[in-house]
Design a protein around this motif. Structure first.
Motif, PDB file in Angstrom:
ATOM      1  N   TRP A   2       0.847  -1.188   0.000  1.00  0.00           N
ATOM      2  CA  TRP A   2       0.000   0.000   0.000  1.00  0.00           C
ATOM      3  C   TRP A   2       0.878   1.232   0.000  1.00  0.00           C
ATOM      4  CZ3 TRP A   2      -4.988   0.052  -1.012  1.00  0.00           C
ATOM      5  CH2 TRP A   2      -5.730  -1.129  -0.815  1.00  0.00           C
ATOM      6  N   LEU A   3       0.953   1.907  -1.129  1.00  0.00           N
ATOM      7  CA  LEU A   3       1.686   3.163  -1.240  1.00  0.00           C
ATOM      8  C   LEU A   3       0.703   4.254  -1.616  1.00  0.00           C
ATOM      9  CD1 LEU A   3       4.888   2.059  -3.206  1.00  0.00           C
ATOM     10  CD2 LEU A   3       4.696   2.529  -0.761  1.00  0.00           C
ATOM     11  N   VAL A   4       0.707   5.341  -0.853  1.00  0.00           N
ATOM     12  CA  VAL A   4      -0.188   6.465  -1.134  1.00  0.00           C
ATOM     13  C   VAL A   4       0.611   7.753  -1.025  1.00  0.00           C
ATOM     14  CG1 VAL A   4      -2.297   5.324  -0.354  1.00  0.00           C
ATOM     15  CG2 VAL A   4      -0.895   6.583   1.288  1.00  0.00           C
ATOM     16  N   SER A  25      -8.358   4.036  13.317  1.00  0.00           N
ATOM     17  CA  SER A  25      -9.422   4.721  14.053  1.00  0.00           C
ATOM     18  C   SER A  25     -10.590   5.110  13.153  1.00  0.00           C
ATOM     19  CB  SER A  25      -8.860   5.963  14.753  1.00  0.00           C
ATOM     20  OG  SER A  25      -7.972   5.586  15.776  1.00  0.00           O
ATOM     21  N   TYR A  26     -10.300   5.535  11.938  1.00  0.00           N
ATOM     22  CA  TYR A  26     -11.393   5.920  11.045  1.00  0.00           C
ATOM     23  C   TYR A  26     -12.222   4.706  10.654  1.00  0.00           C
ATOM     24  CZ  TYR A  26     -13.758   8.843   7.568  1.00  0.00           C
ATOM     25  OH  TYR A  26     -14.700   9.556   6.856  1.00  0.00           O
ATOM     26  N   HIS A  27     -11.538   3.611  10.333  1.00  0.00           N
ATOM     27  CA  HIS A  27     -12.246   2.360  10.034  1.00  0.00           C
ATOM     28  C   HIS A  27     -13.082   1.920  11.234  1.00  0.00           C
ATOM     29  CE1 HIS A  27     -13.148  -1.764   9.137  1.00  0.00           C
ATOM     30  NE2 HIS A  27     -12.243  -2.245   9.978  1.00  0.00           N
ATOM     31  N   ALA A  28     -12.503   2.013  12.430  1.00  0.00           N
ATOM     32  CA  ALA A  28     -13.200   1.579  13.641  1.00  0.00           C
ATOM     33  C   ALA A  28     -14.461   2.397  13.881  1.00  0.00           C
ATOM     34  CB  ALA A  28     -12.272   1.695  14.844  1.00  0.00           C
ATOM     35  N   GLY A 163      -5.683  -4.520   9.485  1.00  0.00           N
ATOM     36  CA  GLY A 163      -4.850  -5.261   8.544  1.00  0.00           C
ATOM     37  C   GLY A 163      -5.641  -6.203   7.659  1.00  0.00           C
ATOM     38  N   ARG A 164      -6.626  -6.877   8.220  1.00  0.00           N
ATOM     39  CA  ARG A 164      -7.449  -7.778   7.405  1.00  0.00           C
ATOM     40  C   ARG A 164      -8.477  -6.987   6.600  1.00  0.00           C
ATOM     41  NH1 ARG A 164     -10.531 -13.435   9.029  1.00  0.00           N
ATOM     42  NH2 ARG A 164     -11.396 -13.790   6.955  1.00  0.00           N
ATOM     43  N   PHE A 165      -8.974  -5.901   7.194  1.00  0.00           N
ATOM     44  CA  PHE A 165      -9.963  -5.065   6.504  1.00  0.00           C
ATOM     45  C   PHE A 165      -9.459  -4.594   5.146  1.00  0.00           C
ATOM     46  CE2 PHE A 165     -10.790  -0.407   5.928  1.00  0.00           C
ATOM     47  CZ  PHE A 165     -12.056  -0.507   5.358  1.00  0.00           C
ATOM     48  N   ILE A 166      -8.196  -4.156   5.064  1.00  0.00           N
ATOM     49  CA  ILE A 166      -7.708  -3.624   3.792  1.00  0.00           C
ATOM     50  C   ILE A 166      -7.587  -4.713   2.727  1.00  0.00           C
ATOM     51  CG2 ILE A 166      -6.531  -1.724   4.949  1.00  0.00           C
ATOM     52  CD1 ILE A 166      -3.880  -3.138   4.428  1.00  0.00           C
ATOM     53  N   ALA A 167      -7.413  -5.972   3.174  1.00  0.00           N
ATOM     54  CA  ALA A 167      -7.363  -7.079   2.226  1.00  0.00           C
ATOM     55  C   ALA A 167      -8.762  -7.518   1.803  1.00  0.00           C
ATOM     56  CB  ALA A 167      -6.612  -8.260   2.841  1.00  0.00           C
TER      57      ALA A 167
END
Length: 222
Positions: A2-4, A25-28, A163-167
């Protein structure tokens, strides 16, 4: 993987602490808690890397934010980030303090990156239809929660694993980044960076984290 691009308005030191903390935190608060304007958010470990971002984001999302931490110095930083109320859980009983600050109603969302002895009293301080976010276990022990509390409180225990969310949900993650980058560009968010060490002092930086003295994200510079 993941590069941004670096967010506009931040220098390299500030940007170094963004990915894990703000993304988590934003995802949560957005996807896992569905935090609504006017709700009450309790943040444990509120002066730490992820905790401080939860305070900042929770306030931005329109919640009443109660910051809980272990020293008055850390809580002063949380106030600067926008916390409405504070709890020093080294000196105050957490469950009693929650009850007093909410008029007995309890909190709608708990953001918990700490675990250990604070988990159960925080859960006991939840409001009806509350959401308890399991973010991590910085204190060490993984708590054993009496499940009858979820029945009595009518609340949910919700896991937060960025970590799993982004996958699993990459498109949603990219939308989160877009929204966060807009907040940085507009100056609505500013990372709390108080502990910066040259790479040669990595042992000292590690001690700051392990001794729970960190205020915001600990950054190593080269």
């Amino acid at each position: 993987k993941w590069l941004v691009p670096m967010p506009e308005g931040l220098d390299f030191t500030q940007a170094a602490g963004v990915a894990m903390t703000y993304f988590t935190s934003y995802h949560a608060l957005k996807q896992r808690a569905d935090l609504k304007e006017g709700e009450t958010l309790l943040v444990l470990g509120a002066a730490g890397g992820v905790g401080s971002t939860a305070v900042e984001l929770g306030k931005m999302m329109g919640a009443k934010v109660i910051a809980a931490a272990s020293t008055d110095e850390k809580l002063a930083m949380c106030k600067d980030l926008g916390a409405d109320e504070t709890i020093n859980y080294s000196e105050q009983d957490l469950k009693t303090a929650i009850k007093e600050l909410t008029g007995g109603k309890g909190v709608d969302v708990v953001y918990d990156p700490v675990g250990g002895d604070y988990a159960e009293p925080a859960l006991r301080g939840m409001a009806w239809n509350g959401r308890y976010l399991v973010v991590g276990f910085a204190s060490g022990p993984i708590p054993e929660i009496p499940l009858n509390l979820t029945l009595l409180k009518g609340c949910s225990i919700v896991g937060v694993f960025w970590g799993r969310f982004i996958a699993e949900e990459p498109a949603v993650h990219l939308q989160n980044i877009k929204e966060l980058w807009g907040m940085f560009a507009e100056g609505k968010l500013k990372p709390a960076i108080n502990d910066v060490f040259p790479i040669e002092d990595y042992e000292q930086a590690y001690e700051v984290m392990m001794e729970r003295r960190a205020r915001g994200k600990v950054i190593l510079t080269f």
